[in-house]
Design a protein around this motif. Structure first.
Motif, PDB file in Angstrom:
ATOM      1  N   TYR A   1       0.785  -1.234   0.000  1.00 17.89           N
ATOM      2  CA  TYR A   1       0.000   0.000   0.000  1.00 17.89           C
ATOM      3  C   TYR A   1       0.821   1.292   0.000  1.00 17.89           C
ATOM      4  O   TYR A   1       0.346   2.319  -0.525  1.00 17.89           O
ATOM      5  N   PRO A   2       2.049   1.314   0.558  1.00 18.75           N
ATOM      6  CA  PRO A   2       2.838   2.549   0.436  1.00 18.75           C
ATOM      7  C   PRO A   2       3.112   2.955  -1.010  1.00 18.75           C
ATOM      8  O   PRO A   2       3.397   4.130  -1.275  1.00 18.75           O
ATOM      9  N   PHE A   3       2.996   2.005  -1.950  1.00 18.85           N
ATOM     10  CA  PHE A   3       3.180   2.337  -3.363  1.00 18.85           C
ATOM     11  C   PHE A   3       2.103   3.303  -3.844  1.00 18.85           C
ATOM     12  O   PHE A   3       2.306   4.023  -4.816  1.00 18.85           O
ATOM     13  N   ILE A   4       0.945   3.300  -3.175  1.00 17.75           N
ATOM     14  CA  ILE A   4      -0.144   4.220  -3.567  1.00 17.75           C
ATOM     15  C   ILE A   4      -0.508   5.147  -2.399  1.00 17.75           C
ATOM     16  O   ILE A   4      -1.642   5.603  -2.279  1.00 17.75           O
ATOM     17  N   LYS A   5       0.466   5.420  -1.568  1.00 15.21           N
ATOM     18  CA  LYS A   5       0.226   6.251  -0.387  1.00 15.21           C
ATOM     19  C   LYS A   5      -0.343   7.617  -0.760  1.00 15.21           C
ATOM     20  O   LYS A   5      -1.256   8.122  -0.101  1.00 15.21           O
ATOM     21  N   GLU A   6       0.176   8.227  -1.812  1.00 13.47           N
ATOM     22  CA  GLU A   6      -0.293   9.560  -2.185  1.00 13.47           C
ATOM     23  C   GLU A   6      -1.730   9.527  -2.692  1.00 13.47           C
ATOM     24  O   GLU A   6      -2.485  10.485  -2.494  1.00 13.47           O
ATOM     25  N   GLU A   7      -2.121   8.435  -3.354  1.00  9.19           N
ATOM     26  CA  GLU A   7      -3.518   8.282  -3.776  1.00  9.19           C
ATOM     27  C   GLU A   7      -4.425   8.143  -2.553  1.00  9.19           C
ATOM     28  O   GLU A   7      -5.527   8.708  -2.505  1.00  9.19           O
ATOM     29  N   ILE A   8      -3.966   7.386  -1.577  1.00  7.63           N
ATOM     30  CA  ILE A   8      -4.741   7.193  -0.347  1.00  7.63           C
ATOM     31  C   ILE A   8      -4.835   8.511   0.420  1.00  7.63           C
ATOM     32  O   ILE A   8      -5.894   8.847   0.977  1.00  7.63           O
ATOM     33  N   ARG A   9      -3.752   9.254   0.434  1.00  6.50           N
ATOM     34  CA  ARG A   9      -3.720  10.519   1.176  1.00  6.50           C
ATOM     35  C   ARG A   9      -4.775  11.509   0.676  1.00  6.50           C
ATOM     36  O   ARG A   9      -5.326  12.298   1.460  1.00  6.50           O
ATOM     37  N   LYS A  10      -5.092  11.449  -0.607  1.00  7.42           N
ATOM     38  CA  LYS A  10      -6.115  12.337  -1.170  1.00  7.42           C
ATOM     39  C   LYS A  10      -7.499  12.025  -0.629  1.00  7.42           C
ATOM     40  O   LYS A  10      -8.411  12.847  -0.733  1.00  7.42           O
ATOM     41  N   LYS A  11      -7.654  10.843  -0.052  1.00 11.02           N
ATOM     42  CA  LYS A  11      -8.977  10.391   0.384  1.00 11.02           C
ATOM     43  C   LYS A  11      -9.079  10.237   1.904  1.00 11.02           C
ATOM     44  O   LYS A  11     -10.087   9.750   2.409  1.00 11.02           O
ATOM     45  N   PHE A  12      -8.014  10.647   2.622  1.00 10.48           N
ATOM     46  CA  PHE A  12      -8.031  10.529   4.079  1.00 10.48           C
ATOM     47  C   PHE A  12      -7.289  11.711   4.676  1.00 10.48           C
ATOM     48  O   PHE A  12      -6.141  11.980   4.343  1.00 10.48           O
ATOM     49  N   SER A  13      -7.950  12.426   5.598  1.00 10.02           N
ATOM     50  CA  SER A  13      -7.371  13.658   6.128  1.00 10.02           C
ATOM     51  C   SER A  13      -6.528  13.452   7.376  1.00 10.02           C
ATOM     52  O   SER A  13      -5.798  14.357   7.794  1.00 10.02           O
ATOM     53  N   GLY A  14      -6.609  12.261   7.976  1.00  5.30           N
ATOM     54  CA  GLY A  14      -5.835  12.007   9.188  1.00  5.30           C
ATOM     55  C   GLY A  14      -4.417  11.563   8.887  1.00  5.30           C
ATOM     56  O   GLY A  14      -3.918  11.688   7.770  1.00  5.30           O
ATOM     57  N   GLU A  15      -3.755  11.035   9.915  1.00  4.64           N
ATOM     58  CA  GLU A  15      -2.378  10.571   9.758  1.00  4.64           C
ATOM     59  C   GLU A  15      -2.359   9.203   9.083  1.00  4.64           C
ATOM     60  O   GLU A  15      -3.174   8.337   9.387  1.00  4.64           O
ATOM     61  N   ILE A  16      -1.427   9.018   8.175  1.00  4.28           N
ATOM     62  CA  ILE A  16      -1.254   7.719   7.521  1.00  4.28           C
ATOM     63  C   ILE A  16      -0.009   7.052   8.099  1.00  4.28           C
ATOM     64  O   ILE A  16       1.087   7.630   8.083  1.00  4.28           O
ATOM     65  N   ILE A  17      -0.192   5.848   8.624  1.00  5.56           N
ATOM     66  CA  ILE A  17       0.890   5.123   9.290  1.00  5.56           C
ATOM     67  C   ILE A  17       1.465   4.061   8.363  1.00  5.56           C
ATOM     68  O   ILE A  17       0.755   3.173   7.901  1.00  5.56           O
ATOM     69  N   VAL A  18       2.756   4.184   8.084  1.00  7.48           N
ATOM     70  CA  VAL A  18       3.496   3.170   7.321  1.00  7.48           C
ATOM     71  C   VAL A  18       4.509   2.561   8.286  1.00  7.48           C
ATOM     72  O   VAL A  18       5.434   3.243   8.730  1.00  7.48           O
ATOM     73  N   PRO A  19       4.377   1.278   8.641  1.00  8.82           N
ATOM     74  CA  PRO A  19       5.209   0.695   9.701  1.00  8.82           C
ATOM     75  C   PRO A  19       6.610   0.266   9.291  1.00  8.82           C
ATOM     76  O   PRO A  19       7.357  -0.269  10.101  1.00  8.82           O
ATOM     77  N   SER A  20       7.011   0.517   8.056  1.00  4.63           N
ATOM     78  CA  SER A  20       8.305   0.033   7.565  1.00  4.63           C
ATOM     79  C   SER A  20       9.484   0.499   8.415  1.00  4.63           C
ATOM     80  O   SER A  20      10.369  -0.293   8.763  1.00  4.63           O
ATOM     81  N   ASP A  21       9.529   1.789   8.746  1.00  2.29           N
ATOM     82  CA  ASP A  21      10.668   2.318   9.499  1.00  2.29           C
ATOM     83  C   ASP A  21      10.780   1.669  10.872  1.00  2.29           C
ATOM     84  O   ASP A  21      11.885   1.349  11.326  1.00  2.29           O
ATOM     85  N   GLU A  22       9.646   1.485  11.551  1.00  2.00           N
ATOM     86  CA  GLU A  22       9.669   0.865  12.879  1.00  2.00           C
ATOM     87  C   GLU A  22      10.100  -0.593  12.789  1.00  2.00           C
ATOM     88  O   GLU A  22      10.846  -1.095  13.636  1.00  2.00           O
ATOM     89  N   CYS A  23       9.654  -1.287  11.742  1.00  2.00           N
ATOM     90  CA  CYS A  23      10.070  -2.673  11.514  1.00  2.00           C
ATOM     91  C   CYS A  23      11.582  -2.756  11.341  1.00  2.00           C
ATOM     92  O   CYS A  23      12.247  -3.631  11.913  1.00  2.00           O
TER      93      CYS A  23
END
Length: 267
Positions: free
Chosen positions: A186-208
């Motif tokens: 899903y991070p591959f389409i993060k910017e598409e998702i961001r257009k449809k959600f106003s809150g924070e988007i969590i991508v867990p890759s860095d924490e992993c």
């Protein structure tokens, strides 16, 4: 096991490249072997037994190639097979589920939504793990059957991609403060998702990846070599399709991508 050995990364296909990107950023001197099981994707519609079989073959391949630890860079495989793989593995192995859970718990949220594969949604792992530590957080889980295969095929080539994404996003609670992307595709389409959600988007890759670093350090396995590490990619399906998408996401050219038949792996 020696410090100079590679880190192994496994995924159902392209998604784990989002974890690999974080891995290279934090530990640029580490050698990495990445395996994407593009022949058997998507894992989200598979049974637990199938996923375990596929994942174990990848682990056996990575061990044969002398990896010092393994990252299961796939939420679905982490849920279905992580504990199973640990029982077949004599080197450290980490998944990605707990990374997302920890970010949610540390965020002070009252309500979050989780975007994931149908298998991950059905398992209930994210909701259970979050609420085991904080019962007050409301967790909404949305299983998305089509997103992973669409991204794998080529998001830009799907004419009705926006309509399909709209349908899934319509199930995200309007009062959610954060949206956890619980599929590494899903991070591959993060910017598409961001257009449809106003809150924070969590991508867990860095924490992993921070967990990978801690695990290597605790086991005295961090590579002390200062030169830039090498990354090799192996896929079970089409090489060129994977190569094109991975190069675009990583903004790199001339990636080393090879085809492997995991059914030929001998222990």
């Amino acid at each position: 096991m020696v410090r100079s050995c590679s880190i192994g990364v496994l995924d159902s296909g392209l998604g784990g490249v989002s974890v690999l990107k974080s891995l290279v950023k934090l530990m640029p001197n580490e050698d990495i072997i990445y395996v994407g099981d593009t022949k058997n994707i998507p894992y989200g519609g598979r049974t637990k037994e199938e996923i375990r079989k596929f994942a174990l073959r990848i682990v056996e391949f990575l061990i044969l190639n002398k990896c010092k630890m393994i990252v299961v860079a796939c939420n679905t495989a982490s849920i279905a097979a992580l504990d199973y793989l640990k029982g077949h593995c004599n080197i450290p192995i980490v998944g990605i589920i707990d990374a997302g859970v920890e970010i949610v718990l540390d965020g002070g949220y009252k309500e979050v939504s989780v975007l994931c594969t149908p298998f991950t949604a059905k398992s209930g792992d994210h909701k259970r793990k979050i609420n085991n530590k904080n019962k007050k957080i409301k967790v909404n889980v949305i299983g998305c059957e089509l997103l992973c295969p669409m991204i794998e095929k080529g998001w830009e080539t799907i004419e009705n991609r926006d309509d399909i994404l709209d349908e899934y996003m319509s199930h995200v609670s309007k009062t959610s403060e954060a949206l956890l992307l619980a599929c590494t595709h899903y991070p591959f389409i993060k910017e598409e998702i961001r257009k449809k959600f106003s809150g924070e988007i969590i991508v867990p890759s860095d924490e992993c990846v921070r967990e990978v670093y801690r695990t290597l350090r605790e086991n005295s396995l961090l590579n002390e070599n200062k030169k830039k590490g090498n990354v090799e990619f192996y896929v079970t399906g089409d090489v060129n399709s994977f190569k094109d998408k991975a190069e675009k996401f990583l903004k790199q050219k001339n990636l080393e991508v090879y085809k492997v038949n995991l059914t030929d792996i001998k222990k």
